[in-house]
Structure formats: C-alpha cells, structure tokens
Design a protein around this motif. Structure first.
Motif, PDB file in Angstrom:
ATOM      1  N   MET A   1       0.835  -1.209   0.000  1.00 46.96           N
ATOM      2  CA  MET A   1       0.000   0.000   0.000  1.00 46.96           C
ATOM      3  C   MET A   1       0.866   1.254   0.000  1.00 46.96           C
ATOM      4  N   GLU A   2       1.959   1.217   0.793  1.00 50.26           N
ATOM      5  CA  GLU A   2       2.847   2.375   0.853  1.00 50.26           C
ATOM      6  C   GLU A   2       3.477   2.646  -0.507  1.00 50.26           C
ATOM      7  N   ILE A   3       3.886   1.562  -1.197  1.00 49.28           N
ATOM      8  CA  ILE A   3       4.483   1.702  -2.524  1.00 49.28           C
ATOM      9  C   ILE A   3       3.473   2.308  -3.492  1.00 49.28           C
ATOM     10  N   LEU A   4       2.213   1.885  -3.383  1.00 52.27           N
ATOM     11  CA  LEU A   4       1.155   2.406  -4.254  1.00 52.27           C
ATOM     12  C   LEU A   4       0.947   3.900  -4.030  1.00 52.27           C
ATOM     13  N   ILE A   5       0.972   4.332  -2.773  1.00 51.06           N
ATOM     14  CA  ILE A   5       0.791   5.756  -2.454  1.00 51.06           C
ATOM     15  C   ILE A   5       1.955   6.569  -3.007  1.00 51.06           C
ATOM     16  N   LYS A   6       3.184   6.072  -2.818  1.00 48.35           N
ATOM     17  CA  LYS A   6       4.360   6.754  -3.363  1.00 48.35           C
ATOM     18  C   LYS A   6       4.285   6.841  -4.885  1.00 48.35           C
ATOM     19  N   ALA A   7       3.967   5.696  -5.516  1.00 47.91           N
ATOM     20  CA  ALA A   7       3.911   5.646  -6.980  1.00 47.91           C
ATOM     21  C   ALA A   7       2.843   6.578  -7.532  1.00 47.91           C
ATOM     22  N   SER A   8       1.700   6.629  -6.863  1.00 43.02           N
ATOM     23  CA  SER A   8       0.605   7.491  -7.317  1.00 43.02           C
ATOM     24  C   SER A   8       1.013   8.956  -7.272  1.00 43.02           C
ATOM     25  N   GLN A   9       1.671   9.347  -6.189  1.00 44.98           N
ATOM     26  CA  GLN A   9       2.127  10.735  -6.078  1.00 44.98           C
ATOM     27  C   GLN A   9       3.183  11.055  -7.138  1.00 44.98           C
ATOM     28  N   PHE A  10       4.088  10.107  -7.366  1.00 45.90           N
ATOM     29  CA  PHE A  10       5.142  10.298  -8.355  1.00 45.90           C
ATOM     30  C   PHE A  10       4.553  10.484  -9.754  1.00 45.90           C
ATOM     31  N   ILE A  11       3.611   9.606 -10.131  1.00 41.06           N
ATOM     32  CA  ILE A  11       3.001   9.689 -11.460  1.00 41.06           C
ATOM     33  C   ILE A  11       2.198  10.975 -11.610  1.00 41.06           C
ATOM     34  N   LEU A  12       1.477  11.355 -10.551  1.00 39.34           N
ATOM     35  CA  LEU A  12       0.692  12.601 -10.593  1.00 39.34           C
ATOM     36  C   LEU A  12       1.604  13.811 -10.763  1.00 39.34           C
ATOM     37  N   SER A  13       2.678  13.863  -9.982  1.00 48.04           N
ATOM     38  CA  SER A  13       3.621  14.983 -10.061  1.00 48.04           C
ATOM     39  C   SER A  13       4.297  15.021 -11.429  1.00 48.04           C
ATOM     40  N   LEU A  14       4.778  13.858 -11.894  1.00 48.76           N
ATOM     41  CA  LEU A  14       5.461  13.775 -13.180  1.00 48.76           C
ATOM     42  C   LEU A  14       4.525  14.190 -14.315  1.00 48.76           C
ATOM     43  N   SER A  15       3.287  13.721 -14.276  1.00 49.07           N
ATOM     44  CA  SER A  15       2.318  14.052 -15.329  1.00 49.07           C
ATOM     45  C   SER A  15       2.057  15.550 -15.371  1.00 49.07           C
ATOM     46  N   LEU A  16       1.880  16.141 -14.201  1.00 49.42           N
ATOM     47  CA  LEU A  16       1.639  17.581 -14.120  1.00 49.42           C
ATOM     48  C   LEU A  16       2.804  18.366 -14.716  1.00 49.42           C
ATOM     49  N   LEU A  17       4.030  17.975 -14.350  1.00 47.12           N
ATOM     50  CA  LEU A  17       5.219  18.689 -14.818  1.00 47.12           C
ATOM     51  C   LEU A  17       5.404  18.528 -16.324  1.00 47.12           C
ATOM     52  N   ILE A  18       5.154  17.328 -16.841  1.00 48.17           N
ATOM     53  CA  ILE A  18       5.327  17.081 -18.277  1.00 48.17           C
ATOM     54  C   ILE A  18       4.313  17.878 -19.082  1.00 48.17           C
ATOM     55  N   VAL A  19       3.046  17.824 -18.685  1.00 48.24           N
ATOM     56  CA  VAL A  19       2.001  18.536 -19.424  1.00 48.24           C
ATOM     57  C   VAL A  19       2.272  20.037 -19.449  1.00 48.24           C
ATOM     58  N   LEU A  20       2.637  20.609 -18.298  1.00 46.69           N
ATOM     59  CA  LEU A  20       2.886  22.049 -18.247  1.00 46.69           C
ATOM     60  C   LEU A  20       4.161  22.417 -19.023  1.00 46.69           C
ATOM     61  N   HIS A  21       5.197  21.547 -18.945  1.00 49.34           N
ATOM     62  CA  HIS A  21       6.420  21.802 -19.718  1.00 49.34           C
ATOM     63  C   HIS A  21       6.105  21.835 -21.213  1.00 49.34           C
ATOM     64  N   GLU A  22       5.348  20.847 -21.676  1.00 46.43           N
ATOM     65  CA  GLU A  22       5.033  20.786 -23.104  1.00 46.43           C
ATOM     66  C   GLU A  22       4.094  21.922 -23.511  1.00 46.43           C
ATOM     67  N   LEU A  23       3.234  22.349 -22.593  1.00 50.36           N
ATOM     68  CA  LEU A  23       2.400  23.532 -22.874  1.00 50.36           C
ATOM     69  C   LEU A  23       3.263  24.763 -23.096  1.00 50.36           C
ATOM     70  N   GLY A  24       4.402  24.805 -22.400  1.00 55.73           N
ATOM     71  CA  GLY A  24       5.333  25.914 -22.582  1.00 55.73           C
ATOM     72  C   GLY A  24       5.875  25.992 -23.995  1.00 55.73           C
ATOM     73  N   HIS A  25       5.970  24.846 -24.679  1.00 57.88           N
ATOM     74  CA  HIS A  25       6.354  24.843 -26.096  1.00 57.88           C
ATOM     75  C   HIS A  25       5.131  25.063 -27.000  1.00 57.88           C
ATOM     76  N   PHE A  26       4.032  24.443 -26.609  1.00 52.37           N
ATOM     77  CA  PHE A  26       2.817  24.438 -27.431  1.00 52.37           C
ATOM     78  C   PHE A  26       2.242  25.843 -27.629  1.00 52.37           C
ATOM     79  N   ILE A  27       2.126  26.591 -26.532  1.00 54.39           N
ATOM     80  CA  ILE A  27       1.457  27.898 -26.612  1.00 54.39           C
ATOM     81  C   ILE A  27       2.206  28.883 -27.514  1.00 54.39           C
ATOM     82  N   PRO A  28       3.525  29.105 -27.332  1.00 51.79           N
ATOM     83  CA  PRO A  28       4.200  30.026 -28.257  1.00 51.79           C
ATOM     84  C   PRO A  28       4.223  29.503 -29.695  1.00 51.79           C
TER      85      PRO A  28
END
Length: 448
Positions: free
Chosen positions: A1-28
């Motif tokens: 369960m602890e591994i699942l909680i860690k993994a979920s937070q990691f994937i959520l954080s990584l997804s957020l950072l990737i989407v916003l990073h790529e938006l930084g290229h997409f918008i201009p």
C-alpha cells in the motif's frame, strides 16, 4: 500500500510537470502560427493508451512513462521525422520561422518549469510558513555517534558554525550543506576550528546505506522507547516516553551523557529521576555489569523538545506579499544547491555519481502517506530540477536546440539539417546512457 501511495504521487507529479512543460512549447508555437502535430503525455512507441485529434493536433497518452513531447512540424526532434525534413519548407513549419521565434518556442518549456517552481514555493510559504530548528539554537552542540561524523573530526558538543564561510540557517539542512561544501568551521569549548570536508564525502555518505539517516543529530534527552523483555528493569515501573533526568543525583540533560554515569554504577542498584508527562518520579533501577539498564532509546518530536525547553523552534508565518520574496529565495537556493551537486557528479573523485538515481530514487522521496505540503514541496523541487536539466546544452534537450539557435542568431549561419539530425541522435544516445546508468544505480542499491 505504501508503494502504491508513493507511486501514485510520483506519477501525478510527473504528469503535471510534463504537461505544463510541453504547454510551454505548445502555446508560443501556436501564437507564432506553427503547426503542432502531436501533444503527448508519455511516449507512444507503436501504440497509444488514448488519442484524439482536435484541429490539426493529435492529443494523447502514451504507454512509456519516461516523459512527454509535442511534435512541431519542421523541427528535428525525438520523432526523427526525416521524411518531412526532406520536403521543401512550408510557412507553418518550425524551420521557416525567424530565429527569435524558434528560440522562444524552445525556451517555453524551461520557462514554465521555473515559473511553476517559484509559484508553488510562494504558495507553500503563504499557506504553511516555515517551521524548523535554527542551527544557532543548537546551543549545546551536536550529537556525534555516526562513524562518518567521527571521521570528519567532530565530537559531541561541537557547534557547526559555517560551511564554506556561510552560516547555516536550518539544522535539518546540515547534510545538504556538507554535500555541497568543501570546508566547515566549528566551535569546540570556546575555540573556533577550521576543518576540511573530504573530497569523497558524498561517496562515504552513500556507502552508509539509504536508511542510515542523517550523519549529525541535535542532542536528545534520554527518552525511553521500550523496555526490553530481558531487561532487569522490566518490572521497575519504567514506561515508554519516560525521560531519565538523573541517576543517583547525577543530572542527565542529554542521552549522550548517560553512558559515563551508567558506567560509574555498573552492577549496582540506583535511584533514577524520571520525567513522565508533567510529573517527576523516583524509580529504583538495576544497572548491569555492562553498564546497561535494558531499554531502547527513542528520539522525540520537535514540538516535544520545544515544550521541554531543549530547543526553540522557528515558526514563521508569511502574508502573501511576504511569501513572494520568501518563495523566490527558496527557489533560488533549490536551484543553486542542485547545480552544486551536479558539478560534483561530474567529478569522479567525489563519488557523487553513486547517488545518481532514476525513477525509483525520485519516487522514493515522496512520503508513504498523503501530505499536500510534502507533495507540492517535492513537485516544486522537481520542476526547478527539470527546468535546469532541460537547459543543459545537450542535443535532444531544449538546451541543445537553444545553443544551435543562438549560434545562428550570432553568426547568421543556420546549422544544416543533416548536422542537426546527427546531433539529435548523439544527444539521444547520451540521454539513454544516462537513464540506464541512473536506473541501474537504483537497481544496484535495491539488491545491495
């Protein structure tokens, strides 16, 4: 369960950072009327988990969670679409745009990462403030019981004054300061002493193992964690969380002071003064011939230490206007500390390469239970780290494209498509090698 909680937070954080990073290229890119063919979270080699075309852009989620990308027409990137590049340039393509527009498109992702990190730190300062033990409040010095601290020439009671000439603000930040530092200054019985941090300090730190904890601690009271089943004092009345403050009238403020006193009364029956909550009690104890009383020591939470009068903690609250400079300072320190660590990684003699980690290492820094404060702190750190890493002048990273574009703007000569293709391949190989090494380190540490 602890591994699942860690993994979920990691994937959520990584997804957020990737989407916003790529938006930084997409918008201009969109602002400069450049066609964006794909916008993907994660990589979609062979197939996608999800995809949908809206206008001229396919939006999707890939199955390989190693990052994400936007595919911009007429740009040599990780897609290596050489067929498109062989055709005549079109007005909507990246390669047809002025150099200054291409530079803005390439810097957009990095810009978003830095702005996001700063914004999160500002919000954290505003919402939570800062709570920490100031280093200057560790008035009786540190507790030295780790071999690494002993090898540095430290003794219990030493006060750490500076690292590389800079005063230490937070006691919890000492380990990081030593990792990044080259020398330090201590006060020992009123004498100021200068000492050097060994070149291979990071290597020694890594060799202790990831669960070894900090190599320096503040001095703690003698708090009982547990009375052992084979203890001669099992039925003495001692309880967990009791604090031993004296033995036969010999005062004990800190746990490290107890050993000499216990050795003094080896094999004897003694009277111990115990603090239990707000009560003080006298309990008869037996000391073994080895100078033990058969208990496990435990540390106390910072709030309890403050309540007992051991340490004064800093608890700073910020208004929103005050949080802005505080968040900026936090962001700047995060960036500069990361750059210092990166420099040491490229110096083999430091052994810092041993600490290089991949997805397991990054995922492990998330807590094993949900904490909004911890999640956003780690996400802010990762955002700034991602921004800096992407600025490195390596082909296949944003920084590599930026270097080639700046070269064009300065010299008026645009690098040829074939050169850019070869550079992209070389950069991609370097990144894969780094990825394999970092994740290999993770696997090695798991087995070790």
């Amino acid at each position: 369960m602890e591994i699942l909680i860690k993994a979920s937070q990691f994937i959520l954080s990584l997804s957020l950072l990737i989407v916003l990073h790529e938006l930084g290229h997409f918008i201009p890119a969109k602002l400069f009327k450049t066609r964006v063919e794909k916008f993907y979270l994660f990589f979609d080699y062979k197939f996608s988990i999800f995809k949908k075309k809206i206008g001229e852009t396919v939006y999707g989620i890939g199955w390989i969670p190693l990052g994400g990308y936007v595919k911009i027409s007429g740009m040599i990137d990780e897609s290596m679409d050489t067929e498109q590049m062989a055709l005549p340039p079109q007005p909507w393509e990246f390669r047809s745009k002025p150099a200054w527009q291409r530079l803005i498109i390439m810097l957009g992702g990095v810009f978003v990462n830095f702005i996001l990190g700063i914004f999160i730190y500002i919000c954290l300062m505003w919402a939570y403030g800062e709570k920490y033990l100031p280093n200057e409040n560790v008035k009786d010095g540190v507790w030295v019981q780790d071999s690494l601290a002993i090898n540095l020439g430290l003794q219990t009671g030493d006060k750490i004054l500076t690292v590389d000439g800079q005063k230490i603000k937070k006691f919890a930040g000492l380990s990081l300061e030593f990792i990044n530092g080259n020398n330090f200054q201590i006060e020992r019985k009123g004498e100021v002493i200068d000492k050097k941090i060994p070149t291979d300090f990071i290597s020694q730190l890594m060799d202790r193992g990831k669960n070894s904890g900090p190599f320096l601690y503040p001095r703690y009271p003698f708090a009982i964690g547990k009375v052992s089943e084979d203890s001669p004092n099992l039925k003495s009345g001692l309880k967990a969380k009791d604090i031993v403050t004296a033995i036969n009238g010999n005062s004990i403020k800190y746990y490290d002071e107890a050993k000499n006193i216990l050795d003094k009364y080896k094999g004897q029956d003694v009277s111990a003064t115990i603090l239990r909550g707000k009560e003080t009690k006298e309990i008869a104890l037996k000391i073994t011939d080895e100078g033990k009383i058969g208990v496990a020591f435990t540390t106390l939470p910072s709030k309890d230490l403050e309540r007992l009068g051991y340490y004064d903690l800093a608890d700073i609250e910020y208004s929103f206007s005050e949080a802005i400079p505080a968040g900026w300072n936090k962001s700047w320190k995060t960036l500069t500390d990361y750059v210092k660590q990166l420099k040491k990684i490229f110096n083999p003699s430091t052994g810092a390469y041993k600490g290089l980690g991949g997805f397991i290492s990054i995922g492990s820094i998330f807590p094993d239970e949900w904490s909004a404060e911890s999640f956003w702190n780690i996400t802010a750190f990762l955002s700034i780290m991602l921004g800096f890493m992407n600025l490195l002048p390596i082909p296949a990273l944003d920084g590599g494209h930026v270097v080639f574009t700046l070269w064009e703007m300065i010299t008026g000569k645009k690098p040829g498509d074939k050169f850019l293709e070869y550079a992209q391949v070389i950069g991609f190989v370097l990144l894969i090698a780094l990825l394999l090494f970092a994740n290999g380190n993770d696997i090695f540490r798991l087995f070790k």
